[in-house]
Design an enzyme around this catalytic site. Structure first.
Site, PDB file in Angstrom:
ATOM      1  N   LYS A   1       0.815  -1.261   0.103  1.00  0.00           N
ATOM      2  CA  LYS A   1      -0.100  -0.079   0.097  1.00  0.00           C
ATOM      3  C   LYS A   1       0.958   1.142  -0.056  1.00  0.00           C
ATOM      4  O   LYS A   1       0.411   2.385  -0.436  1.00  0.00           O
ATOM      5  CB  LYS A   1      -0.905   0.163   1.165  1.00  0.00           C
ATOM      6  CG  LYS A   1      -2.151  -1.228   1.076  1.00  0.00           C
ATOM      7  CD  LYS A   1      -3.455  -0.624   1.505  1.00  0.00           C
ATOM      8  CE  LYS A   1      -4.362  -1.798   1.115  1.00  0.00           C
ATOM      9  NZ  LYS A   1      -5.728  -1.637   1.568  1.00  0.00           N
TER      10      LYS A   1
ATOM     11  N   LYS B   1      -3.711  -9.892  -6.709  1.00  0.00           N
ATOM     12  CA  LYS B   1      -4.976 -10.161  -5.911  1.00  0.00           C
ATOM     13  C   LYS B   1      -6.002  -9.535  -6.464  1.00  0.00           C
ATOM     14  O   LYS B   1      -5.914  -8.324  -6.787  1.00  0.00           O
ATOM     15  CB  LYS B   1      -4.664  -9.944  -4.430  1.00  0.00           C
ATOM     16  CG  LYS B   1      -6.016 -10.086  -3.610  1.00  0.00           C
ATOM     17  CD  LYS B   1      -5.616  -9.761  -2.317  1.00  0.00           C
ATOM     18  CE  LYS B   1      -6.100  -8.196  -1.888  1.00  0.00           C
ATOM     19  NZ  LYS B   1      -6.818  -8.081  -0.987  1.00  0.00           N
TER      20      LYS B   1
ATOM     21  N   LYS C   1     -10.678  -4.394  -4.207  1.00  0.00           N
ATOM     22  CA  LYS C   1     -11.804  -3.507  -4.468  1.00  0.00           C
ATOM     23  C   LYS C   1     -11.176  -2.186  -4.826  1.00  0.00           C
ATOM     24  O   LYS C   1     -11.892  -1.352  -5.338  1.00  0.00           O
ATOM     25  CB  LYS C   1     -12.680  -3.522  -3.294  1.00  0.00           C
ATOM     26  CG  LYS C   1     -12.183  -2.905  -2.093  1.00  0.00           C
ATOM     27  CD  LYS C   1     -13.561  -2.741  -0.918  1.00  0.00           C
ATOM     28  CE  LYS C   1     -13.446  -3.699   0.316  1.00  0.00           C
ATOM     29  NZ  LYS C   1     -12.286  -3.614   1.119  1.00  0.00           N
TER      30      LYS C   1
END
Ligand code: ATP
Ligand code: LTN
Length: 337
Positions: free
Chosen positions: A117, A199, A202
């Protein structure tokens, strides 16, 4: 035997950081619904976690309630499970501080989600992104959960939670249940349809990479048709062929068919037929969820009622744990007369 499984407690959460994906459904929500008869279940909408990346306030507010509605639409029964929003129970942040003082900088530096992230959000590598796993540990330990049903991307965070709990129990005295991750094999890691080495997520900016739980049937089928595969044109559960392996896993999780059954069903057929079958199976599974979601989101008062009731129940457990923790670490508490 049955008695002891009944008493085990489950805790899990999803961040309301966007539209929930098929990965969230197969990796988490579907299993939550399957577990509710066996365990005492507590399911949270992790809105505090969501602000570790920038959120539009009005959108976050809407997504928080939508996430709750999706939990319910997946068949998780509010009479059986407890639901709440993380920000409604201040004990999460209180415990997070205490646990943060029992977590090492080096441990947090090793978390792969933080590394991923911070790369994705290089302009906003904030302290919350770094301490996120401590808050997650607080979520779980606050409720003395035995099992945490999640996708495999969260395994490292659960391992850290176990380490923090064990360390605290050893430094003070037994305080926390040391939880275990509950991860189902076939749905543990649903991969992106566009880049099957990543992966499904969302917050992926490429809308074709993810199937969203609220996608319409024609969009679902179109995205599966475009899913990246290879040129071998043989439907097989071969982990070396990431794209087709992912589709076999998805189809297996959606239909309950084994990989061997799927290979037999599509023997001699090309990818085209298979991709349509996966799309149809997916749309069929999501249709009743979407229908229920539409009904639920029209009744905000009902959703608010569920939150009020859930918050009250969860608060009782949270309060007990935090009082115990405050006493153990040496915070002075005046006698209540
Ligand atoms: P974000 O993109 O905002 O990080 P996310 O889609 O990764 O979100 P989370 O809210 O972090 O979703 O995850 C909620 C739950 O869904 C967790 O249990 C997580 O392990 C599971 N999950 C998320 N993505 C997948 C996936 N692709 N496959 C299986 N499980 C998943
Ligand atoms: N970090 C999780 C969401 C989450 C969670 C939790 C999951 C927040 N708190 C507690 C299980 C238990 C994620 O999926 N990214």
């Amino acid at each position: 035997m049955e008695q002891s499984t009944k008493q085990k407690r489950i805790f899990s959460a999803v961040q309301p950081s966007g539209n929930l994906t098929l990965g969230n459904y197969l990796g988490a929500l579907k299993n939550w619904a399957d577990l509710q008869d066996q365990f005492e279940c507590i399911y949270c909408v992790a809105d505090l976690h969501a602000i570790t990346v920038r959120q539009e306030p009005a959108v976050l507010r809407k997504k928080s309630l939508d996430t709750l509605a999706l939990y319910l639409a997946c068949g998780i029964d509010p009479k059986k499970a407890t639901f709440f929003l993380q920000s409604h129970i201040p004990e999460h942040t209180q415990l997070s501080w205490v646990l943060g003082c029992n977590t090492m900088f080096g441990e947090l530096s090793r978390m792969t989600q933080f590394k991923d992230k911070s790369q994705k959000h290089a302009d906003n590598i904030n302290a919350g992104l770094f301490t996120y796993p401590v808050l997650m540990a607080a979520d779980i330990l606050l409720y003395q959960a035995d099992l945490v049903p999640v996708g495999s991307d969260q395994k490292q965070h659960i391992e850290l939670t176990r380490d923090i709990a064990t360390r605290f129990n050893n430094s003070y005295s037994p305080t926390f249940t040391v939880p275990e991750a509950y991860i189902l094999k076939s749905s543990a890691r649903i991969m992106s349809l566009a880049e099957p080495e990543r992966k499904m997520s969302k917050s992926d900016p490429n809308a074709n990479a993810s199937i969203f739980m609220l996608d319409r049937k024609d969009d679902i089928i179109r995205k599966f048709k475009r899913a990246v595969t290879d040129s071998e044109a043989v439907v097989a559960a071969d982990p070396a062929r990431l794209g087709i392996y992912n589709l076999v896993n998805i189809y297996s999780s959606l239909t309950g068919k084994s990989a061997e059954e799927i290979e037999r069903e599509f023997e001699g057929k090309g990818y085209g037929d298979f991709k349509i079958a996966v799309g149809e199976a997916c749309a069929d599974v999501l249709a009743p969820v979407q229908k229920e979601f539409d009904l639920l989101t029209r009744d905000k008062a009902y959703l608010d009622g569920i939150l009020r009731e859930g918050t009250e129940k969860a608060s009782c457990i949270a309060r007990k744990t935090i009082q115990k923790v405050y006493r153990k670490v040496g915070f002075y508490l005046p006698n209540s007369k």
